[in-house]
Design an enzyme around this catalytic site. Structure first.
Site, PDB file in Angstrom:
ATOM      1  N   GLU A  69       0.854  -1.191   0.000  1.00 12.20           N
ATOM      2  CA  GLU A  69       0.000   0.000   0.000  1.00 12.20           C
ATOM      3  C   GLU A  69       0.891   1.243   0.000  1.00 12.20           C
ATOM      4  OE1 GLU A  69      -3.354   1.908   3.044  1.00 12.20           O
ATOM      5  OE2 GLU A  69      -1.659   0.745   3.818  1.00 12.20           O
ATOM      6  N   LYS A  97      -9.666  -0.774  -1.319  1.00 10.93           N
ATOM      7  CA  LYS A  97      -9.799  -0.925   0.131  1.00 10.93           C
ATOM      8  C   LYS A  97     -11.254  -0.744   0.550  1.00 10.93           C
ATOM      9  CE  LYS A  97      -7.826   0.731   4.503  1.00 10.93           C
ATOM     10  NZ  LYS A  97      -6.863   1.670   5.136  1.00 10.93           N
ATOM     11  N   CYS A 103      -4.113  -2.998   4.293  1.00 10.93           N
ATOM     12  CA  CYS A 103      -3.898  -2.471   5.642  1.00 10.93           C
ATOM     13  C   CYS A 103      -4.969  -2.947   6.626  1.00 10.93           C
ATOM     14  CB  CYS A 103      -3.807  -0.948   5.594  1.00 10.93           C
ATOM     15  SG  CYS A 103      -3.013  -0.225   7.062  1.00 10.93           S
TER      16      CYS A 103
END
Length: 537
Positions: free
Chosen positions: A273, A333, A384
Site C-alpha cells: 500500500e 480498500k 492495511c
C-alpha cells in the site's frame, strides 16, 4: 463489596486483557481478565454494572491502542478509545439480566461476542482491534480458527473466562464460610463448572492435535517488495516519490538477480500500500517508473496506489500491472479509516484543526468480493486495516481465491506496537482461511505466512528487502470459511434470546418472589435490636 473495589477489579481485568496482546504478549492472562469483568459486575444493578463495565473498557482500550497517541494524535486516541470503551459499558448493562439465566457463562459469552461484532462494524466502519481471538496467534488454541473462525474463537475464549469466574463464585462459600457458619457447602456447582471448564479446554486443544490440512492445488513463486520509506520513516508524504523509486529500484534489482540465477523467477510481485501516493494513471513520472519495473521483471506486479476519484475523493487500490497489457484488475480498500482517511458527514462540517485538517479528500470504500486474477492465480487481497475485518478475506476465499495477499504501509505506526498487532491478526487470517499469505509493507513487517500461521520468511522493519518464496495454492474451504457469517448471526440471536429471557425472569422475580435477591457473596448484616429487644444489663 463497594463499587470502588469493583472498579479497581475492572481496571485490573482490562489491564490483563491488554497484556495478552502485543507488545507484552501474555495470552494466558486473557481468560483471567475476562473473568474479572464478570466478577466485578456481579450482583450489581443494571446502571452500576454498566458503569463498572465502562471502567473495564477504559482500562483495556486506552492501553490497547495507546499506539495511536503518538502516531496519529492524542485527540484521535482519546476519541476512538472512548467510543470503543462504551461498548464494554453497554455489555455491563446486560450482565445483571443475563446472569439470571441458568448456564449464564454461555449466554454472557455470546453477548460478549456479539458486542465485538457490533463494535467491529459500527459506528461508521467500526474498529475490530482488541477482539479476544486476536490475542491467540501463538497459543495452542490458534488452530481452532480454521474450524470456528475468529468470531467463534472469541466466543470460546470469552466462555473460558466466564467459566473461570463461575468457578471462583462456586468455590468462594467453601473457602470463606459466612459468620463462622460451618454447614456443609453444596459442591455440585463447583464440580459441574470445573468439569465444563476442563471439557472446554480439551475441546480447544483438539485442533492443535488435528489441525486443518488444506488440500494442495498447485504452487507458485511470489516476491514481496519492501522498499522502505525515506527520511524519518513514519511519513509517506515526506518523500512519496522516493518511496515509489525505492520500490522500482528493488524490483529492477530483483530482475537482475533472476537473470543471474540468484533468485527464482516469481510468478508475480507484490508491492505494498502507498508504494505510490499519487495517481499512477495520471502522474507521468510514477507511471514511467512502474512500467520500467514491471518490464524489467517481466511478470505482473500488484501495485499499491492512491487513485483519484473526481475532485473530492480518492481510492486506495491494489492494481494488477501486467508487463504486456498494463494495468488491469483492481481491488479497492473496503474499510477506510474514519477521521484518518475520510471525514464522516463532511457535508455538515469541515474540520480545520489537527490531523483532520490534512484530510482534504475523502477515501471511498470498495465493494469487490471476487478475488484478483494475477498470473493465472486467484488472489484475495486486503489493504492495511482491511485484514482486521471478517468480510474482506472471507468473501474472496469463498469466491475461489487460492492465495492471500496483504498490501500495507505501516509507516505511520512504524515506531509503535501497532505493527506487531496487525501482523498477528494477519497470521490468524492465514489460519482461518487455510491459505498461504504474502504481506508486503513499505517499511513495517513484510513476510510470507503458512496456513498454520508460521512465518516462513520476513524482512526487518525499516529496511529495503525482497522476499521470494514458493507458496502452495489451495482451493478447499476451511469449516470457518464454509460457515461464513453464520456464527455472528447465531451469537446475535442467542444474545437477544438471553436478554428477553433475562428480562422475563427479572419481572417474575419482582412480581412473585418478594424481596430483592441478595447475591451469595454479599453478606447481609444482622438487624440491630430495637430498644424493646435490647438485652437488659
Amino acid at each position: 463489596m463497594s463499587v470502588l473495589i469493583r472498579s479497581l477489579i475492572a481496571v485490573l481485568g482490562g489491564l490483563l486483557v491488554t497484556a495478552s496482546f502485543e507488545p507484552i504478549t501474555l495470552p494466558w492472562l486473557l481468560p483471567f481478565g475476562v473473568a474479572l469483568y464478570a466478577l466485578a459486575t456481579r450482583g450489581l444493578s443494571v446502571w452500576r454494572s454498566g458503569a463498572v463495565g465502562l471502567v473495564f473498557g477504559v482500562s483495556f482500550y486506552f492501553t490497547h491502542i495507546e499506539w495511536m497517541r503518538g502516531s496519529v494524535g492524542p485527540d484521535a486516541w482519546v476519541a476512538l478509545a472512548a467510543v470503543e470503551a462504551v461498548f464494554y459499558g453497554l455489555l455491563g448493562l446486560a450482565v445483571p439480566v443475563i446472569r439470571r439465566l441458568p448456564a449464564w457463562p454461555l449466554w454472557l459469552a455470546a453477548a460478549w461476542t456479539t458486542m465485538e461484532t457490533v463494535r467491529s462494524g459500527w459506528p461508521f466502519s467500526g474498529m475490530p482491534w482488541g477482539r479476544l481471538s486476536f490475542a491467540a496467534v501463538d497459543t495452542p488454541v490458534a488452530p481452532a480458527a480454521a474450524y470456528v473462525g475468529l468470531t467463534g474463537l472469541s466466543f470460546l475464549l470469552a466462555l473460558t473466562g466466564f467459566l473461570v469466574a463461575r468457578l471462583v463464585e462456586a468455590l468462594a462459600p467453601a473457602v470463606r464460610p459466612r459468620g463462622g457458619d460451618r454447614r456443609v457447602v453444596d459442591a455440585r456447582p463447583a464440580r459441574t463448572t470445573g468439569a465444563a471448564l476442563v471439557g472446554l479446554l480439551a475441546l480447544l486443544m483438539v485442533p492443535a492435535v488435528a489441525p486443518y490440512d488444506p488440500p494442495l492445488d498447485g504452487t507458485a513463486t511470489v516476491a514481496a517488495v519492501q522498499g522502505d520509506v525515506p527520511g524519518p520513516g513514519n511519513d509517506i508524504l515526506w518523500d512519496h516519490r522516493g518511496v515509489t523509486q525505492n520500490h522500482v529500484d528493488a524490483t529492477v534489482r530483483l530482475a537482475l538477480d533472476v537473470a543471474t540465477g540468484e533468485q527464482p523467477r516469481p510468478d508475480f510481485v507484490v508491492w505494498p500500500e502507498n508504494s505510490t501516493a499519487v495517481d499512477p494513471f495520471t502522474d507521468v513520472a510514477v507511471n514511467d517508473g512502474i512500467r520500467t519495473a514491471v518490464s524489467a521483471v517481466g511478470v505482473p506486479v500488484m501495485v499499491g496506489g492512491i487513485v483519484d476519484e473526481g475532485r473530492d475523493h480518492v481510492l486506495n487500490q491494489g492494481i494488477v500491472w501486467d508487463p504486456v497489457t498494463g494495468p488491469g484488475d483492481r481491488y479497492t480498500k473496503q474499510h477506510p479509516v474514519p477521521y484518518g482517511e475520510y471525514i464522516p458527514y463532511r457535508r455538515y462540517w469541515e474540520p480545520k484543526f489537527g490531523q483532520l485538517a490534512l484530510i482534504t479528500r475523502d477515501m471511498k470504500s470498495g465493494t469487490r468480493t471476487a478475488p484478483l486474477r494475477v498470473a493465472g492465480i486467484e488472489v484475495a487481497d486486503a489493504i492495511c486495516f482491511d485484514i482486521a475485518y471478517d468480510d474482506v478475506m472471507r468473501e474472496q476465499v469463498r469466491a475461489g481465491a487460492d492465495l492471500l495477499t496483504v498490501q500495507t504501509s505501516n509507516a505511520s505506526f512504524i515506531f509503535t506496537h501497532q505493527v506487531e498487532q496487525q501482523f498477528a491478526i494477519t497470521r490468524l487470517r492465514a489460519i482461518e482461511a487455510g491459505r498461504w499469505l504474502v504481506v508486503a509493507s513499505t517499511n513495517g513487517r513484510t513476510g510470507v505466512i503458512a496456513p498454520d500461521g508460521t512465518v516462513v520468511a520476513s524482512a526487518d522493519p525499516r529496511t529495503t528487502a525482497v522476499l521470494v518464496e514458493r507458496v502452495e495454492l489451495s482451493a478447499g474451504l476451511t469449516p470457518a470459511m464454509r460457515m461464513g457469517v453464520w456464527p455472528s448471526r447465531l451469537f446475535t440471536v442467542l444474545t437477544l434470546a438471553a436478554l428477553v429471557a433475562g428480562i422475563v425472569a427479572y419481572r417474575r422475580e419482582r412480581e412473585f418472589a418478594g424481596p430483592a435477591r441478595v447475591e451469595p457473596d454479599e453478606e447481609t448484616p444482622a438487624p440491630s435490636p430495637t430498644p424493646n429487644e435490647a438485652p437488659v444489663a
